[in-house]
Design a protein around this motif. Sequence first.
Motif, PDB file in Angstrom:
ATOM      1  N   THR A 200       0.815  -1.222   0.000  1.00  0.00           N
ATOM      2  CA  THR A 200       0.000   0.000   0.000  1.00  0.00           C
ATOM      3  C   THR A 200       0.846   1.268   0.000  1.00  0.00           C
ATOM      4  O   THR A 200       0.306   2.356   0.176  1.00  0.00           O
ATOM      5  CB  THR A 200      -0.925   0.011   1.232  1.00  0.00           C
ATOM      6  OG1 THR A 200      -0.131  -0.073   2.430  1.00  0.00           O
ATOM      7  CG2 THR A 200      -1.896  -1.160   1.194  1.00  0.00           C
ATOM      8  N   SER A 201       2.145   1.144  -0.200  1.00  0.00           N
ATOM      9  CA  SER A 201       3.026   2.315  -0.163  1.00  0.00           C
ATOM     10  C   SER A 201       2.776   3.217  -1.372  1.00  0.00           C
ATOM     11  O   SER A 201       2.634   2.741  -2.499  1.00  0.00           O
ATOM     12  CB  SER A 201       4.489   1.875  -0.153  1.00  0.00           C
ATOM     13  OG  SER A 201       4.800   1.145   1.013  1.00  0.00           O
ATOM     14  N   GLU A 202       2.729   4.537  -1.104  1.00  0.00           N
ATOM     15  CA  GLU A 202       2.671   5.510  -2.196  1.00  0.00           C
ATOM     16  C   GLU A 202       4.094   5.807  -2.635  1.00  0.00           C
ATOM     17  O   GLU A 202       4.936   6.191  -1.835  1.00  0.00           O
ATOM     18  CB  GLU A 202       1.973   6.792  -1.752  1.00  0.00           C
ATOM     19  CG  GLU A 202       1.811   7.807  -2.889  1.00  0.00           C
ATOM     20  CD  GLU A 202       1.128   9.083  -2.433  1.00  0.00           C
ATOM     21  OE1 GLU A 202       0.749   9.890  -3.291  1.00  0.00           O
ATOM     22  OE2 GLU A 202       0.988   9.277  -1.218  1.00  0.00           O
ATOM     23  N   VAL A 203       4.362   5.620  -3.908  1.00  0.00           N
ATOM     24  CA  VAL A 203       5.716   5.779  -4.440  1.00  0.00           C
ATOM     25  C   VAL A 203       5.844   7.072  -5.235  1.00  0.00           C
ATOM     26  O   VAL A 203       6.849   7.778  -5.131  1.00  0.00           O
ATOM     27  CB  VAL A 203       6.098   4.575  -5.315  1.00  0.00           C
ATOM     28  CG1 VAL A 203       7.505   4.738  -5.895  1.00  0.00           C
ATOM     29  CG2 VAL A 203       6.016   3.285  -4.501  1.00  0.00           C
ATOM     30  N   VAL A 204       4.832   7.396  -6.029  1.00  0.00           N
ATOM     31  CA  VAL A 204       4.879   8.566  -6.906  1.00  0.00           C
ATOM     32  C   VAL A 204       3.676   9.452  -6.623  1.00  0.00           C
ATOM     33  O   VAL A 204       2.538   8.974  -6.581  1.00  0.00           O
ATOM     34  CB  VAL A 204       4.884   8.142  -8.394  1.00  0.00           C
ATOM     35  CG1 VAL A 204       4.862   9.367  -9.297  1.00  0.00           C
ATOM     36  CG2 VAL A 204       6.110   7.285  -8.700  1.00  0.00           C
ATOM     37  N   ASN A 205       3.952  10.744  -6.417  1.00  0.00           N
ATOM     38  CA  ASN A 205       2.892  11.734  -6.232  1.00  0.00           C
ATOM     39  C   ASN A 205       2.937  12.712  -7.404  1.00  0.00           C
ATOM     40  O   ASN A 205       4.015  13.140  -7.815  1.00  0.00           O
ATOM     41  CB  ASN A 205       3.093  12.479  -4.912  1.00  0.00           C
ATOM     42  CG  ASN A 205       1.895  13.338  -4.569  1.00  0.00           C
ATOM     43  OD1 ASN A 205       0.842  13.232  -5.181  1.00  0.00           O
ATOM     44  ND2 ASN A 205       2.065  14.216  -3.605  1.00  0.00           N
ATOM     45  N   THR A 206       1.792  13.046  -7.950  1.00  0.00           N
ATOM     46  CA  THR A 206       1.738  13.885  -9.144  1.00  0.00           C
ATOM     47  C   THR A 206       1.032  15.204  -8.866  1.00  0.00           C
ATOM     48  O   THR A 206       0.217  15.313  -7.954  1.00  0.00           O
ATOM     49  CB  THR A 206       1.014  13.160 -10.295  1.00  0.00           C
ATOM     50  OG1 THR A 206      -0.341  12.871  -9.899  1.00  0.00           O
ATOM     51  CG2 THR A 206       1.716  11.864 -10.651  1.00  0.00           C
ATOM     52  N   GLY A 207       1.368  16.195  -9.667  1.00  0.00           N
ATOM     53  CA  GLY A 207       0.728  17.501  -9.646  1.00  0.00           C
ATOM     54  C   GLY A 207       0.691  18.043 -11.070  1.00  0.00           C
ATOM     55  O   GLY A 207       0.936  17.304 -12.035  1.00  0.00           O
TER      56      GLY A 207
ATOM     57  N   GLN B 242       1.853  -3.057  -6.603  1.00  0.00           N
ATOM     58  CA  GLN B 242       1.877  -1.649  -6.193  1.00  0.00           C
ATOM     59  C   GLN B 242       2.865  -0.857  -7.033  1.00  0.00           C
ATOM     60  O   GLN B 242       2.578   0.268  -7.456  1.00  0.00           O
ATOM     61  CB  GLN B 242       2.228  -1.543  -4.712  1.00  0.00           C
ATOM     62  CG  GLN B 242       2.276  -0.120  -4.169  1.00  0.00           C
ATOM     63  CD  GLN B 242       0.926   0.561  -4.189  1.00  0.00           C
ATOM     64  OE1 GLN B 242      -0.100  -0.089  -4.387  1.00  0.00           O
ATOM     65  NE2 GLN B 242       0.908   1.871  -3.996  1.00  0.00           N
ATOM     66  N   LEU B 243       4.029  -1.427  -7.276  1.00  0.00           N
ATOM     67  CA  LEU B 243       5.005  -0.747  -8.129  1.00  0.00           C
ATOM     68  C   LEU B 243       4.473  -0.565  -9.544  1.00  0.00           C
ATOM     69  O   LEU B 243       4.704   0.467 -10.177  1.00  0.00           O
ATOM     70  CB  LEU B 243       6.315  -1.528  -8.156  1.00  0.00           C
ATOM     71  CG  LEU B 243       7.321  -1.234  -7.041  1.00  0.00           C
ATOM     72  CD1 LEU B 243       8.548  -2.120  -7.182  1.00  0.00           C
ATOM     73  CD2 LEU B 243       7.730   0.239  -7.046  1.00  0.00           C
TER      74      LEU B 243
END
Length: 375
Positions: A142-149, A237-238
């Motif tokens: 459940t890890s968040e790896v990439v955050n976008t904007g 997840q990856l």
Amino acid sequence: MTMAGNLRKVTGLGRVGGLRGMARLARRRARVDLSHPARSPLGSSVVNCVTYRDGARAPVGGDLVDTVERVRKSGHGFVWLGLHEPTNEEFAGIAELFDLHPLAVEDAVEAHQRPKVERYDETLFAVFKTVCYVEHEQLTATSEVVNTGEIMVFVGEDFVVTVRHGRHGSLGPLREDLESDRRQLAKGPSAVLHAIADHVVDDYLHVIDAVQADIDQVETDVFAENGARADPGRIYQLKRELLELKRAVVPLGRPLLDLAGRPMRVVDPEIQAYFRDVSDHLLRATEQIAAFDELLNSILQAHLAQVTVAQNADMRKITAWAAVIAVPTMVCGMYGMNFDHMPELHWRFGYPLVVGVISVVCLTLYRGFRRNGWL
């Protein structure tokens, strides 16, 4: 009135006249770049407004409307206005001042747009997806790896309006780096557009390098001695996070090629060569993402194969032990039928003989299975 009040007045009235007060803000904080997230959270969408002439900051006199009119009359320099997540009401006056197309304004306010470059009369509208790597101690399912904007850029002959969405991707350091290169900044608004594109693509490469470290760790765990017990959720997840990164990177390819090759009035011909360099870097990022996707597929298939092999090994062990146990079960079952006429029942050496035969047969089977790798 406080500085925050001045900024709310600029963006909240929805009229060109409501933009007055920007010059007062600039005079009060002339040496502070408000685009840095750690500086002065004023509660307004406007984070900075600077006028550039011949590659250097120009002194601001009067309000923003007067400044824009002065730049347009002189035919030199441009205005760079930075916004962060503006509302429709906050952006209305700015859109009227710079004559921005309503469709582009709607995209800039609503966000969640696909990377693109569009031309509206004399204005160029570009959308860039920004990405950042989310640090984590251990990768889980459940890890968040990439955050976008997102960063939207309006480019005209004498202005640049940037609209940023998301908590990362601050343009403050970019502005400082660009101001240190007066020769490049003197080429006009298209130099700012190139700097933003280059900054965004460089972030892609940095995030890709960080994601590669996670993929390498997962690959190491899968091919370890107990790799069949590795959590396949981390691989999925990856793949999901890589898909998010792919949605940001891949669609930007065609817009950058247009900026590098198609003649555009607001893009300096000398800047187009720099866009070709950015396009090459984006191509490298795209190829790496495709390679990562294939690698994760291979890792997942290898993990499933390891699980299958482990299950087959377990089934062989169970089968071998079942065969060993079947011998005493069969013999004991025969002598447990309680028939009266069984010669061995009254023989003095019957019991030791049966036990010995069972032991010899079981030991022979055990050694045979052991030799073949079943046990």
